[in-house]
Each structure stands twice: as structure tokens, then as C-alpha cells.
Design a protein around this motif. Sequence first.
Motif, PDB file in Angstrom:
ATOM      1  N   GLU A 210      10.674  54.752   9.151  1.00  0.00           N
ATOM      2  CA  GLU A 210      11.940  55.471   9.178  1.00  0.00           C
ATOM      3  C   GLU A 210      11.721  56.954   9.459  1.00  0.00           C
TER       4      GLU A 210
ATOM      5  N   MET B  54      -0.989  40.512  -4.448  1.00  0.00           N
ATOM      6  CA  MET B  54      -1.335  40.956  -3.088  1.00  0.00           C
ATOM      7  C   MET B  54      -1.496  39.738  -2.190  1.00  0.00           C
ATOM      8  N   ALA B  55      -0.694  39.744  -1.219  1.00  0.00           N
ATOM      9  CA  ALA B  55      -0.739  38.572  -0.318  1.00  0.00           C
ATOM     10  C   ALA B  55      -2.065  38.541   0.437  1.00  0.00           C
TER      11      ALA B  55
ATOM     12  N   TYR C 148       2.225  38.866  10.508  1.00  0.00           N
ATOM     13  CA  TYR C 148       3.348  38.303   9.756  1.00  0.00           C
ATOM     14  C   TYR C 148       4.428  37.786  10.705  1.00  0.00           C
TER      15      TYR C 148
ATOM     16  N   HIS D 174      14.037  60.746  11.140  1.00  0.00           N
ATOM     17  CA  HIS D 174      15.354  61.242  11.552  1.00  0.00           C
ATOM     18  C   HIS D 174      15.321  62.087  12.810  1.00  0.00           C
TER      19      HIS D 174
ATOM     20  N   HIS E 230       9.551  63.683  12.656  1.00  0.00           N
ATOM     21  CA  HIS E 230       9.650  62.416  11.920  1.00  0.00           C
ATOM     22  C   HIS E 230      10.261  61.345  12.811  1.00  0.00           C
TER      23      HIS E 230
ATOM     24  N   LYS F  80      -4.650  38.287   3.523  1.00  0.00           N
ATOM     25  CA  LYS F  80      -4.671  38.865   4.868  1.00  0.00           C
ATOM     26  C   LYS F  80      -5.364  37.917   5.834  1.00  0.00           C
TER      27      LYS F  80
ATOM     28  N   GLN G 217       4.074  63.230  12.499  1.00  0.00           N
ATOM     29  CA  GLN G 217       4.517  63.589  11.146  1.00  0.00           C
ATOM     30  C   GLN G 217       3.826  64.856  10.670  1.00  0.00           C
TER      31      GLN G 217
ATOM     32  N   GLU H 168      16.541  40.044  15.467  1.00  0.00           N
ATOM     33  CA  GLU H 168      16.549  40.987  14.345  1.00  0.00           C
ATOM     34  C   GLU H 168      15.344  41.911  14.482  1.00  0.00           C
ATOM     35  N   ALA H 169      15.621  43.150  14.889  1.00  0.00           N
ATOM     36  CA  ALA H 169      14.544  44.119  15.054  1.00  0.00           C
ATOM     37  C   ALA H 169      13.978  44.513  13.697  1.00  0.00           C
ATOM     38  N   ALA H 170      12.717  44.922  13.696  1.00  0.00           N
ATOM     39  CA  ALA H 170      12.118  45.489  12.485  1.00  0.00           C
ATOM     40  C   ALA H 170      12.100  47.002  12.627  1.00  0.00           C
ATOM     41  N   VAL H 171      12.528  47.691  11.566  1.00  0.00           N
ATOM     42  CA  VAL H 171      12.351  49.142  11.544  1.00  0.00           C
ATOM     43  C   VAL H 171      11.012  49.385  10.864  1.00  0.00           C
TER      44      VAL H 171
END
Lengths: 370, 336
Positions: free
Chosen positions: B210, B1-2, B162, B212, B239, B4, B234, B204-207
Motif C-alpha cells: 500500500e 507459521m505456514a 501462494y 499513496h 510511497h 514454505k 520508500q 481479484e487483484a492483489a494489493v
Amino acid sequence: MSDIHTITMPKWGLSMQEGKVNGWLKQVGDAIEKGQEIVEVESEKIAGAVEAGVSGVLRRQLAGEEDVLPVGGLLGVIADASVADADIDAFVADFQANFKPAEGDAEDQGPTTQKIEVNGHKLRYLKRGEGGEPMVLIHGFGGDLNNWLFNHEALAADREVYALDLPGHGESTKDVGEGTLDALADTVVAFMDAVGVDAAHLVGHSMGGAVSLTVAARHPQRVRSLSLIGSAGLGEEINTGYIEGFVSAANRNALKPLLGDLFADSSLVTRQLVDDLLKYKRLEGVGAALGTLSGKLFANGRQNSVMADQLASLGKPVLVIWGEEDRIIPVAHAQAVSGRVQVEVFGNRGHMVQMEAANDVNRAIARFVG
Amino acid sequence: MARKITYQQAINEALDQEMGRDQNVIVMGEDVAGGAGSPGEQDAWGGVLGVTRGLYHKHPGRVIDTPISESGYVGAAIGAACVGMRPVAELMFVDFLGVCFDQIFNQAAKFRYMFGGKAETPVVIRAMYGAGFRAAAQHSQCLYNLFTHIPGLKVVVPSNPYDAKGLLIQSIRDNDPVIFLEHKALYTMEGEVPEEIYTVPFGEAAVVREGHDVTIVAIGRMVQKAQEAAADLQKQGIHCEIIDPRTTSPLDTDTILESVEKTGRLVVVDESHPRCSMASDIAGLVAENAFGSLKAPIRQVTGYHAPVPFSDALEELYIPSAAKIIAAAKSVKEYK
């Protein structure tokens, strides 16, 4: 009431706090054999199936497709056909009334990874279980201790099991030195010294299998047995397109199709898995480490170190496990081995067979080490 | 675990590690060493909110308190960048950029082009932005769109710890002028951040999530609000896919368009004023390039064409909320 058994949201890996139901493989009323896959579940990192812990009849599905449940949440109920519906409803009501999802951060719960100084470098590892003959899990090229997230806890049921990040990987030092199998094997032995493990059952995946073989050859007294999964070191052929692509991939679009080659079912590669690997690859020193390792181990499109013919002379029990659809290292290598070797090949599984057929692999290893 | 750490600590660590790696990296700005009325040595405060705390002692001579003259020290940083330094100038509040328009827009952004590609200007200008601190109209704006408009500038708007660390290291190593914008309300946000040095590439976008049904593109602090909204949606069976562009220039148009082609619905969430905003820019991009995929009109959830109010009640109304995002997402989902 004791005849009523729960199917709950599993915890795959330290960071998993909830999971999504991808679909039921069994319907209410179906007869279930212990060990059958009942329901498909997805964490943010990986998708997999939940197995029945008992035989019986699936009496209730308490979560529908796309529902998100906390770890431990009730997915379904298995009971004998003779158990009354009213009893099952009472059981479910009681469970739901008393169920509390684990609170707070995942690291507050259970074991956490640790860092240890080995030969002046930091290595990260995770220890689970107590007592018994120790086991060490060694991941493959570009992997880390999370590659064992479906296996570690199960294998640690009756022994202490260590999973480490090799140099150049995970959160360990990115200094791989010479980048040879000898150097990696010596690091594993130094790690065993540092955590006080005298002799262990080594379980190695892919490059980690070649490392395990090298430990057995150089330090035979430190090895009780070898479990080699989709292992390097048993033949010359390797998918160097994958290795080179993995080393050079700089973004998601380049990396994702490569990762699909790791699994028989490419849809198991989630976006989170790709993103986590990109995060790893973007750490300072990782590019150089992977370049050094691939140059030493897989130069000229071949595996440079083949130890298959030494298996017999090692004098150790060996278990070889392979996914029949392995697109990284061909399953033919499993058939070429000789000596005191057990071979288990799982159909319709790929290179990451310990993830794709986790329960089968866990059982095979547990049986093998006794 | 990284491990924080907070967004603020992530920024500090990026500066510290890059200063340790490269002697040419310097930090300059108002109160970046001293602050809070201190003499600046023994009790160095490290900026108005303490982001640069500790750097003064670790990197002697390379954390420079400047006079209260943005036009002066931003110009000095740009000049130093032209001759080989890698300065990180802190503008404190992005609202103050007005007095150094020429240095940023007309000098730093143009050097490479005007000198035939022979000049490089590896300067980073950091600034706080955003509403929610009762800091009134002159300290609360979201001005990334102004910088995004100017060719020659790269514009970074990290939404989490991050990204803050990786993007700041990338910014310092980049050979062009980079505007690095930090939302004040994110400084205390915690997240997993590797202790090692790493970079996050521009464009570079971050998703972030996710889904639909509806694509939500959210910028900076609005990513958090979008996540709140998506968690709620949700439960209602909608979603959402959340895209965080991370850099508004360059902009990862592919990831946005691919997502809209999948969902057919777009909500853009942008804390800034609505006119000539990132929201209108992204809406225009999608309308022009993915019109055939759209199943509903594009919705923009933004601030208002009005100064950010000082009144706490009004300021809360000004800032896009999860409730407004939920309403927008439902309206596009239910559109017939």
C-alpha cells in the motif's frame, strides 16, 4: 548509562520482521509514566501503540512518521531529565553501532507453531513460556491463535501458555463434527491431554469464552480459572449481521466493513488482516465449518447457549473483560454476571479488546491468575 | 507459521491434490511423465523442468506423454474437456502456441458461445513464459496479451507460490478454457503455501503493497521487480502502491482505478512487447476512466518492440528492471 532506557520496535506475532511508525503520542521533553503509550506503530497485520517500560522523560525520537524499522530497532530514548545530552548521544551511537536486525525467516527465531493429533484430527498450537500453572488461550468464531499476538508472550512471562486453533479454524482440521459447544469443549480437553496439561487457566475470547465455560461445566477438575473476554455464553444478544456476513463474505469489499465492527477504531483493520482472513476463508472446508458452527451456536439471531446463571455454581474464579464499544456482543452482558466474578470494562475499545487494549488486558489477567 | 515451498512445488501440489480429488483431471503434454530421454517409468523426470515430477506414479494412467505435436494434443485436450474430462495440457513454452491457434482461439474459446451456452470446455492450458534464461527469441516471449484479447478465454499469470496453487486449483475447477502462464524465473521462488486445498478467485487483484504516491500495476514476474523498486523508492520518500492483477482476463479494473484515484499517478510494468500489451491496455483503461484523477502522464515500463535477444547483455537490457521502474515512478512523482 543504566538510567537511559530504549523504546524499540516491538515484535507482534511470529511473522513480524519490521514495523512502520504511524506517529508519536509523546514529544521530546514530555514526562512519561511507566505504562503510558508513547508511539503508534503498524505491522503489516495490525496497528497498535508501544508503551513505556519505565517512567522518565522522552529525550529522543529516532524514527519519524512513516519510517520503517526492523524489529528491535531504536524508536526513542527515555531517561531522567538529569542525564546529560552527551551521554544520551553516546548511548544512541553505541546502540546503533551494535544493533543487528534479526536475519532470515521469522521461523528461525523463537517459538514456532506445532501440529498435534487429537482424536484423529490435526490441531495447530503455539506454546510459549515454561513452568507455572498452565494457561490455554481459546480464540473466537473465525479467529485463530494469532488473535493473541499482543497477549501470548506477555502472559507467558511466568507460566506455560498454549494458544490453539479450534477445529474449523486457522491451520487446524476443518472438521468441526457436530459443531456444538460440547464438541469444541471436549476437543480442548483432549488437546490438554495431548500436551500433558492437567488443569489450566482458560482464557477465552467471544465464542472461545463460551467454549471455556463449557469446559468448566463438563470437566470442572481441568479448569483453574476462567478469563472471559467479550465472551459468548453470557447473554442472548449477538450481532448476527456480523456472523452471517462473515460466513458469506467472499471478497475484500464484503469482508472489510464487517471487520471494522470488531474494533472500536475501525482504522485498525489493515489490508493484510483482511487478506489473511480471506486466505483462511478460501481453504477447503472452512465455509462448511463456519456454517455448521454458526447454525449450531447462533441460530435464529440469538446465542443458543446462555450460561450466565451457572457462573456461581461452577465454583471457579471468573474474570470478565469487555470493550465498552463492543459491536458484536453487547457490554451489558458483562454487567449481568453474578457470583465470584471480577469485571473489567475498558472504555473506547471494541470486541477485540485483547488487541485494542492489549497491555491493560494482559495486566488484568496476570493480576487475576496471580 | 505456514510451510514454505517453491512456485514449482505449488503447481505440482495443486495438480496432485486436484487429481486426487477428481478422477476426471488428467495431465497431458510433451515429457510431462518421462522426459530427459528416460523410458518414462522408473525415472520419470516430470517435464523439462520437473514441474510434474511424481504425478505419473501417484495417478496411474492419468499423466500422458504426448507426441511433439502441440496442435494434436491441445486439440485432444479441448475435445476431452467437451465430453466431461478436466484436462490440464502443458504447452511447454508459450511461444509454441502458434501451431494451435485454431484449437485455442477459434474452437475452445468459442464453443460456449457458438453452441448457445450448452457446451462447456473445462480445459487448462499451462505454459512457461518470459525472458531471462538465455533461451533466445523463440522461447522467451510474454504472450498473455494475445490470449487476453480473445473473449472466451480466461488468462492467469500468478506472481508467487501462494497464488500459483490457489489459481491453478480454481483454473481446473473452472468450466471455461483457462490459459495458465508460469514464468520460468519464478519456479524457484519460495513462499508460504497452505498444505490444504484452497482457491483464489479470478478477477481479484492483489494489493501487494500500500502507498499513496504512485500506483504500480505489475504482472507476473514484474511484481517482484516492482517490489524491489518500491522498497528503494520508500527510502527516497516515495510511497508506491503495487497492484498484481493475478488474472489479465477477467481483469479487476475496480482495484486499479480506485488506487489511481487515490495516488493520481500510474506506472504499468509489463515484460512483454509494448504494442497492444497489457501495459497499453491498462494505461488506456485508466486514461479513459480516471483521467480526472491523474496528476501526471501514465508511464509504461515494458520490453521493446523487438525479439527477445539471445545475448545475455542485451537480454538483461530488454527485461524491465527495478532501476527502470524507479526512474518511471520518480518521473511521475516529480512531474509538474
